[in-house]
Motif scaffolding. Structure first.
Motif, mmCIF file in Angstrom:
data_model
loop_
_atom_site.group_PDB
_atom_site.id
_atom_site.type_symbol
_atom_site.label_atom_id
_atom_site.label_comp_id
_atom_site.label_asym_id
_atom_site.label_seq_id
_atom_site.Cartn_x
_atom_site.Cartn_y
_atom_site.Cartn_z
ATOM 1 N N TYR A 33 0.937 -1.029 0.052
ATOM 2 C CA TYR A 33 -0.079 0.038 0.091
ATOM 3 C C TYR A 33 0.887 1.232 0.145
ATOM 4 C CZ TYR A 33 -3.531 -3.186 2.054
ATOM 5 O OH TYR A 33 -4.512 -4.367 1.769
ATOM 6 N N TYR A 35 0.049 5.235 1.279
ATOM 7 C CA TYR A 35 -0.769 6.177 1.978
ATOM 8 C C TYR A 35 0.072 7.462 2.046
ATOM 9 C CZ TYR A 35 -3.935 2.608 3.852
ATOM 10 O OH TYR A 35 -5.054 1.717 3.960
ATOM 11 N N VAL A 43 -4.004 10.598 7.409
ATOM 12 C CA VAL A 43 -3.611 9.944 6.529
ATOM 13 C C VAL A 43 -4.636 9.300 5.665
ATOM 14 C CG1 VAL A 43 -2.265 7.617 6.528
ATOM 15 C CG2 VAL A 43 -2.037 9.065 8.402
ATOM 16 N N PHE A 45 -5.381 6.980 2.110
ATOM 17 C CA PHE A 45 -5.091 5.883 1.191
ATOM 18 C C PHE A 45 -4.822 6.443 -0.288
ATOM 19 C CE2 PHE A 45 -5.299 1.768 -0.795
ATOM 20 C CZ PHE A 45 -6.094 1.804 -1.896
ATOM 21 N N GLU A 56 -6.779 -1.641 -5.671
ATOM 22 C CA GLU A 56 -7.787 -0.713 -5.372
ATOM 23 C C GLU A 56 -7.074 0.628 -5.322
ATOM 24 O OE1 GLU A 56 -8.898 -1.229 -1.098
ATOM 25 O OE2 GLU A 56 -10.565 0.472 -1.512
ATOM 26 N N PHE A 91 3.645 7.120 2.985
ATOM 27 C CA PHE A 91 3.815 6.135 3.940
ATOM 28 C C PHE A 91 3.628 4.715 2.893
ATOM 29 C CE2 PHE A 91 4.721 7.817 7.839
ATOM 30 C CZ PHE A 91 3.703 8.950 8.022
ATOM 31 N N ARG A 98 -4.836 -10.289 3.178
ATOM 32 C CA ARG A 98 -6.126 -9.334 3.436
ATOM 33 C C ARG A 98 -6.808 -9.596 4.391
ATOM 34 N NH1 ARG A 98 -8.904 -6.511 -1.691
ATOM 35 N NH2 ARG A 98 -11.050 -6.252 -0.810
ATOM 36 N N GLY A 99 -7.115 -8.825 5.223
ATOM 37 C CA GLY A 99 -7.800 -9.124 6.537
ATOM 38 C C GLY A 99 -6.777 -9.136 7.669
ATOM 39 N N TYR A 101 -5.161 -6.687 9.435
ATOM 40 C CA TYR A 101 -5.440 -5.258 9.442
ATOM 41 C C TYR A 101 -4.353 -4.642 9.859
ATOM 42 C CZ TYR A 101 -10.114 -6.317 8.052
ATOM 43 O OH TYR A 101 -11.158 -6.628 7.449
ATOM 44 N N GLY A 102 -3.529 -5.166 10.802
ATOM 45 C CA GLY A 102 -2.320 -4.718 11.573
ATOM 46 C C GLY A 102 -1.174 -4.274 10.487
ATOM 47 N N TYR A 103 -1.218 -3.307 9.567
ATOM 48 C CA TYR A 103 -0.474 -2.983 8.655
ATOM 49 C C TYR A 103 0.950 -2.799 9.198
ATOM 50 C CZ TYR A 103 -4.187 -1.696 5.117
ATOM 51 O OH TYR A 103 -4.931 -1.567 4.368
ATOM 52 N N PHE A 105 3.706 -0.382 8.565
ATOM 53 C CA PHE A 105 4.181 0.726 7.799
ATOM 54 C C PHE A 105 5.635 1.345 7.958
ATOM 55 C CE2 PHE A 105 0.252 3.241 6.653
ATOM 56 C CZ PHE A 105 -0.559 2.518 7.361
ATOM 57 N N GLY A 106 6.076 1.705 6.845
ATOM 58 C CA GLY A 106 7.432 2.394 6.775
ATOM 59 C C GLY A 106 7.582 3.578 7.647
ATOM 60 N N SER A 107 8.636 4.189 7.753
ATOM 61 C CA SER A 107 8.837 5.427 8.517
ATOM 62 C C SER A 107 8.435 7.013 7.601
ATOM 63 C CB SER A 107 10.213 5.567 8.800
ATOM 64 O OG SER A 107 10.716 4.758 9.681
ATOM 65 N N GLY B 43 6.815 5.902 10.935
ATOM 66 C CA GLY B 43 5.110 5.723 10.519
ATOM 67 C C GLY B 43 4.476 5.139 11.524
ATOM 68 N N PHE B 46 0.750 -0.238 14.550
ATOM 69 C CA PHE B 46 -0.434 -0.876 14.811
ATOM 70 C C PHE B 46 -0.562 -0.912 16.403
ATOM 71 C CE2 PHE B 46 -4.135 -3.131 15.008
ATOM 72 C CZ PHE B 46 -3.891 -4.597 15.520
#
Lengths: 114, 111
Positions: A33, A35, A43, A45, A56, A91, A98-99, A101-103, A105-107, B43, B46
């Motif tokens: 993804y 963002y 933030v 998408f 998507e 980001f 999928r599902g 949900y705890g992505y 993320f990079g910095s 970033g 979670f």
């Protein structure tokens, strides 16, 4: 702990120039993804990518934007002709399924268009 | 288009007390709700999540409550610690599609 790595951390570019933001997702993750966060705003998408294609995208992700996974490890976001309003923190994130949900993320890459 | 609202931009709490962060959403189709924590120059990370079939989920000092009828969720941190000082984002999802984030609440935990 596995990380999502983004480079560069800060990029300054002139309006109208092309920029490529780079990301290395976690190696066994399958969904990727982008963002972005404009200063002071939420933030947002941009796009999701799975199985080498966009799954998507948001209204923000217009023809000026493209994504690519050129070599099985990197995941890039290209902005063809930058505008002042593209200035934001970008980001990258990845998940295994999928599902999940705890992505992770990079910095982020701070893009400044002048 | 503000599908997810965090109406308090900032919150200050004393160390050891409870921090309560709130979030409201508009779309009843959302089926998953999350909290992310963000430090400067990093970033989002979670923190905790809850599905729409539950009304509470607890993980250590962090508890998320979901009130579907009110379209409201909250994050409780007990006891609050100075290291909890960060921006907290509420996020929602519909069946695994992209996350919708709120604008965030900046939490400051003072000694």
């Amino acid at each position: 702990e596995p990380e999502v790595t983004q480079t560069p951390s800060h990029q300054v570019t002139q309006m109208g120039q092309e920029v490529i933001l780079r990301c290395v997702p976690i190696s066994n993750h399958l969904y990727f993804y982008w963002y972005r966060q404009i200063l002071g705003q939420k933030v947002e998408f941009l796009v999701s990518f799975y199985n080498n294609e966009i799954s998507e995208k948001s209204e923000i992700f217009d023809d000026q934007f493209s994504v690519e996974r050129p070599d099985g490890s990197n995941f890039t976001l290209k902005i063809r002709s930058t505008k002042l309003e593209d200035s934001a923190m970008y980001f990258c994130a990845s998940i295994l399924n999928r599902g999940d949900y705890g992505y992770t993320f990079g910095s982020g890459t701070r893009l400044t268009v002048v | 288009d503000q599908q997810v609202k965090q109406n308090s931009p900032s919150l200050s709490v004393q160390e050891g007390r409870i921090s309560i962060l709130n979030c409201d959403y508009t779309n009843s189709m959302f089926d998953y709700f999350l909290w992310y924590k963000k430090y400067p120059a990093e970033g989002p990370t979670f923190l905790i999540s809850i599905s729409s079939i539950k009304d509470k989920n607890e993980d250590g000092r962090f508890t998320v409550f979901l009130n579907k009828s009110a379209k409201h969720l909250s994050l409780h941190i007990v006891p609050s610690q100075p290291g909890d000082s960060a921006v907290y984002f509420c996020a929602t999802s519909n069946s695994g599609y992209a996350l919708n984030f709120g604008k965030g609440t900046s939490l400051l935990v003072t000694p």
